[in-house]
Write a protein that holds these residues in place. Structure first.
Motif, short mmCIF file in Angstrom:
data_model
loop_
_atom_site.label_atom_id
_atom_site.label_comp_id
_atom_site.label_asym_id
_atom_site.label_seq_id
_atom_site.Cartn_x
_atom_site.Cartn_y
_atom_site.Cartn_z
N THR A 66 0.89 -1.24 0.08
CA THR A 66 0.14 0.05 0.22
C THR A 66 0.88 1.38 -0.15
O THR A 66 2.17 1.13 0.34
CB THR A 66 -0.78 -0.04 1.41
N PRO A 67 0.37 2.47 -0.43
CA PRO A 67 0.94 3.47 -0.29
C PRO A 67 1.80 4.07 0.92
O PRO A 67 2.98 4.42 1.20
CB PRO A 67 0.08 4.54 -0.78
N MET A 68 0.94 3.59 2.01
CA MET A 68 1.59 4.14 3.55
C MET A 68 2.61 3.17 3.78
O MET A 68 3.60 3.55 4.44
CB MET A 68 0.46 3.88 4.45
N CYS A 69 2.45 1.82 3.48
CA CYS A 69 3.67 1.00 3.69
C CYS A 69 4.85 1.07 2.77
O CYS A 69 5.99 0.83 3.10
CB CYS A 69 2.99 -0.60 3.73
N PHE A 70 4.66 1.70 1.65
CA PHE A 70 5.56 2.09 0.64
C PHE A 70 6.65 3.28 1.65
O PHE A 70 7.55 3.35 1.50
CB PHE A 70 4.99 2.64 -0.58
N PHE A 71 5.89 4.26 1.96
CA PHE A 71 6.52 5.26 2.55
C PHE A 71 7.04 4.88 3.87
O PHE A 71 8.25 5.22 4.05
CB PHE A 71 5.72 6.32 3.02
N LEU A 72 6.59 3.88 4.39
CA LEU A 72 6.98 3.47 6.02
C LEU A 72 8.45 2.60 5.35
O LEU A 72 9.36 2.58 6.41
CB LEU A 72 6.10 2.31 6.46
N GLY A 73 8.42 1.68 4.20
CA GLY A 73 9.51 1.04 3.97
C GLY A 73 10.66 1.97 3.63
O GLY A 73 11.76 1.52 4.13
N ASN A 74 10.54 3.18 3.02
CA ASN A 74 11.34 4.16 2.93
C ASN A 74 11.96 4.82 4.16
O ASN A 74 13.31 5.01 4.43
CB ASN A 74 11.09 5.25 1.94
N VAL A 75 11.06 4.91 5.16
CA VAL A 75 11.31 5.59 6.30
C VAL A 75 12.35 4.54 7.11
O VAL A 75 13.38 4.74 7.75
CB VAL A 75 10.33 5.62 7.33
N SER A 76 11.93 3.18 6.88
CA SER A 76 12.96 2.15 7.81
C SER A 76 14.13 2.14 7.04
O SER A 76 15.28 2.23 7.95
CB SER A 76 12.26 0.76 7.42
N VAL A 77 14.44 2.34 5.72
CA VAL A 77 15.79 2.49 5.28
C VAL A 77 16.69 3.62 5.73
O VAL A 77 17.54 3.56 6.00
CB VAL A 77 15.77 2.52 3.52
N LEU A 78 15.75 4.88 5.76
CA LEU A 78 16.33 6.17 6.29
C LEU A 78 16.78 5.97 7.56
O LEU A 78 17.86 6.27 8.02
CB LEU A 78 15.21 7.38 6.14
N ASP A 79 16.02 5.33 8.44
CA ASP A 79 16.37 5.01 9.99
C ASP A 79 17.65 4.14 10.18
O ASP A 79 18.57 4.62 10.94
CB ASP A 79 15.31 4.33 10.82
N VAL A 80 17.76 3.29 9.33
CA VAL A 80 19.07 2.63 9.30
C VAL A 80 20.38 3.50 8.87
O VAL A 80 21.34 3.30 9.71
CB VAL A 80 19.00 1.15 8.33
N GLY A 81 20.07 4.02 7.77
CA GLY A 81 20.97 4.88 7.35
C GLY A 81 21.54 6.01 8.58
O GLY A 81 22.69 6.41 8.62
N CYS A 82 20.40 6.79 9.07
CA CYS A 82 20.77 7.74 10.06
C CYS A 82 21.53 7.23 11.33
O CYS A 82 22.62 7.91 11.40
CB CYS A 82 19.36 8.30 10.62
N ILE A 83 21.25 5.97 11.84
CA ILE A 83 22.09 5.56 12.70
C ILE A 83 23.16 5.02 12.49
O ILE A 83 24.32 5.09 13.15
CB ILE A 83 21.25 4.40 13.60
N THR A 84 23.37 4.43 11.28
CA THR A 84 24.61 4.08 10.77
C THR A 84 25.77 5.18 10.62
O THR A 84 26.91 5.13 10.44
CB THR A 84 24.34 3.40 9.34
N VAL A 85 25.23 6.49 9.87
CA VAL A 85 26.12 7.53 10.19
C VAL A 85 27.12 7.97 11.36
O VAL A 85 28.07 8.69 11.15
CB VAL A 85 25.22 8.76 9.49
N THR A 86 26.18 7.72 12.41
CA THR A 86 26.86 8.14 13.67
C THR A 86 27.50 7.14 14.53
O THR A 86 28.46 7.22 15.23
CB THR A 86 25.72 8.96 14.15
N VAL A 87 26.43 6.30 14.85
CA VAL A 87 26.85 5.10 16.03
C VAL A 87 28.16 4.39 15.64
O VAL A 87 28.77 4.11 16.38
CB VAL A 87 25.70 4.30 16.19
N PRO A 88 28.31 3.63 14.35
CA PRO A 88 29.55 2.74 14.11
C PRO A 88 30.66 3.68 14.50
O PRO A 88 31.66 3.26 15.07
CB PRO A 88 29.30 2.45 12.81
N ALA A 89 30.66 4.87 14.23
CA ALA A 89 31.83 5.73 14.51
C ALA A 89 32.21 6.02 15.96
O ALA A 89 33.43 5.89 16.38
CB ALA A 89 31.78 7.22 13.80
N MET A 90 31.12 6.12 16.36
CA MET A 90 31.14 6.30 17.90
C MET A 90 31.54 4.97 18.77
O MET A 90 32.55 4.88 19.65
CB MET A 90 29.84 6.60 18.47
N LEU A 91 31.14 3.81 18.13
CA LEU A 91 31.65 2.58 18.76
C LEU A 91 33.15 2.31 18.34
O LEU A 91 33.91 1.99 19.42
CB LEU A 91 30.64 1.46 18.19
#
Length: 314
Positions: A66-91
Motif C-alpha cells: 500500500t502507499p502508506m507501507c511504501f513510505f514506511l519502507g522508505n522510512v525504515s531504510v532512512l532510519d538504518v542510514g541515520c543511525i549508521t552515519v553516527t553510531v558505528p564511528a562512535m563505537l
C-alpha cells in the motif's frame, strides 16, 4: 557529540587550520565508556534488525503493498542510514580510546545526516498526506496516491533533502576553524563570522521542519474532523489507530529535532542537551519499528509469518 579542537599551523600564515577534532563524548570514566559501548551496540543492532524486518515484511506480504507501507519502507531504510552515519564511528572511538574525527570525515557525516534527516521530514509529511486522502478523500484515493504520485513524492523529497544538505556543507567549508579549544555538545569552532551559516540554518530549518510540521498538523485536523463524523465507535477506533503510530513518530522526531537546532549557538551546555541529541539520533530510529509494528496488525502478522517460516526451515 562534542568537539575539542586540535589545530595545526597553516603554511605561510599566522592562522591555524583544523586537522581533526576530538570528540569529548558522553561520559568520562573508562567503566562508563564500556557501559555506553554495550548500550549503543545493542541499540544499533536492534535498530538495524527491526527496520530491516519491517522492510522485509513489506516486501513479502501482499497486504502491505500500500502507499502508506511504501513510505514506511522508505522510512525504515532512512532510519538504518541515520543511525549508521553516527553510531558505528562512535563505537569505534570507544574501542580505540582515540575519539578523533578528521575535518573531511566530519563534513561527510554532517552532509549525510542532514540528507537522511531531511528526507525523513518529507516522508513523514507524505505519510500524513496519505492518511488525509485515505480518510477524507476515499473515493479518489487510488488516483491521487497512485504509484506514479508515490514515486514523485519520494523523488522530490530526495531532491529537497540533497539540496539542503549540500547547502549546509558548502557553507561550512567557507569558514576558518580556529575557535575555542573545548566546548560541550553544541559548538562554534570558527574564528570567522558564522552569521550566514546561522541564517541558513534557521531559514532552511523552517522550510525543512517547520513547513512539514504545519502541513502534518493541517492534514490531521481534517482527518480528526472526518473521523469524528463516523457514527460507528469501531470505525472511529480503526481510523485513529492507523494514524496513531505515525503521529507518535512525528512528535518524537520533530520535537527532539526542533529542540536540538533551537539550542545551536548557545554558549550554555547541559547534560539534557546531550540526552536529547542521543534520543534524536539513536533512540528514535530504534523505537520506530516497535511503534509501527505494535499498532499495525498487518505488519505484526507479516513479521510473525517471516519468523515462523525461518524457524520451520531450520
Amino acid at each position: 557529540v562534542s568537539l575539542q579542537e586540535l589545530m595545526e599551523p597553516e603554511a605561510g600564515t599566522n592562522r591555524t587550520a583544523v586537522a581533526e577534532f576530538t570528540l569529548l563524548g558522553l561520559v568520562e570514566t573508562e567503566e562508563m565508556q564500556s557501559v555506553v559501548f554495550v548500550l549503543f551496540l545493542f541499540a544499533y543492532l536492534v535498530t538495524v534488525g527491526g527496520n530491516l524486518s519491517i522492510l522485509a515484511a513489506i516486501l513479502v506480504e501482499p497486504k502491505l503493498h500500500t502507499p502508506m507501507c511504501f513510505f514506511l519502507g522508505n522510512v525504515s531504510v532512512l532510519d538504518v542510514g541515520c543511525i549508521t552515519v553516527t553510531v558505528p564511528a562512535m563505537l569505534s572511538h570507544l574501542l580505540s580510546h582515540r575519539p578523533t574525527i578528521s575535518y573531511g570525515a566530519c563534513l561527510t557525516q554532517l552532509f549525510f545526516f542532514h540528507l537522511l534527516a531531511g528526507m525523513d521530514c518529507f516522508l513523514l509529511t507524505a505519510m500524513a498526506y496519505d492518511r488525509f486522502l485515505a480518510i477524507c478523500r476515499p473515493l479518489t484515493y487510488s488516483i491521487h496516491m497512485s504509484q506514479t504520485v508515490q514515486r514523485m513524492l519520494v523523488a522530490v523529497s530526495w531532491t529537497c533533502a540533497f539540496t539542503n544538505a549540500l547547502t549546509h556543507t558548502i557553507a561550512l567549508t567557507t569558514l576558518n576553524f580556529c575557535g575555542p579549544k573545548e566546548v560541550n555538545h553544541f559548538y562554534q569552532l570558527s574564528c570567522s563570522s558564522t552569521q550566514l551559516n546561522e541564517l541558513l540554518l534557521f531559514a532552511l530549518g523552517f522550510l525543512m521542519v517547520g513547513a512539514p510540521v504545519v502541513l502534518i498538523i493541517a492534514s490531521y485536523i481534517h482527518v480528526a474532523a472526518a473521523v469524528l463524523q463516523i457514527r460507528s465507535a469501531e470505525g472511529r477506533k480503526k481510523a485513529f489507530s492507523t494514524c496513531g503510530s505515525h503521529l507518535t513518530v512525528v512528535f518524537l522526531f520533530c520535537g527532539t529535532g526542533i529542540f536540538n537546532y533551537m539550542r545551536l549557538g548557545s554558549e550554555e551546555a547541559s547534560e539534557k542537551d546531550k540526552g536529547v541529541g542521543v534520543f534524536n539520533t539513536v533512540i528514535n530510529p530504534m523505537l520506530n519499528p516497535l511503534i509501527y509494528s505494535l499498532r499495525n496488525t498487518d505488519v505484526q502478522g507479516a513479521l510473525w509469518r517471516i519468523l515462523v517460516g525461518r524457524w520451520s526451515l531450520t
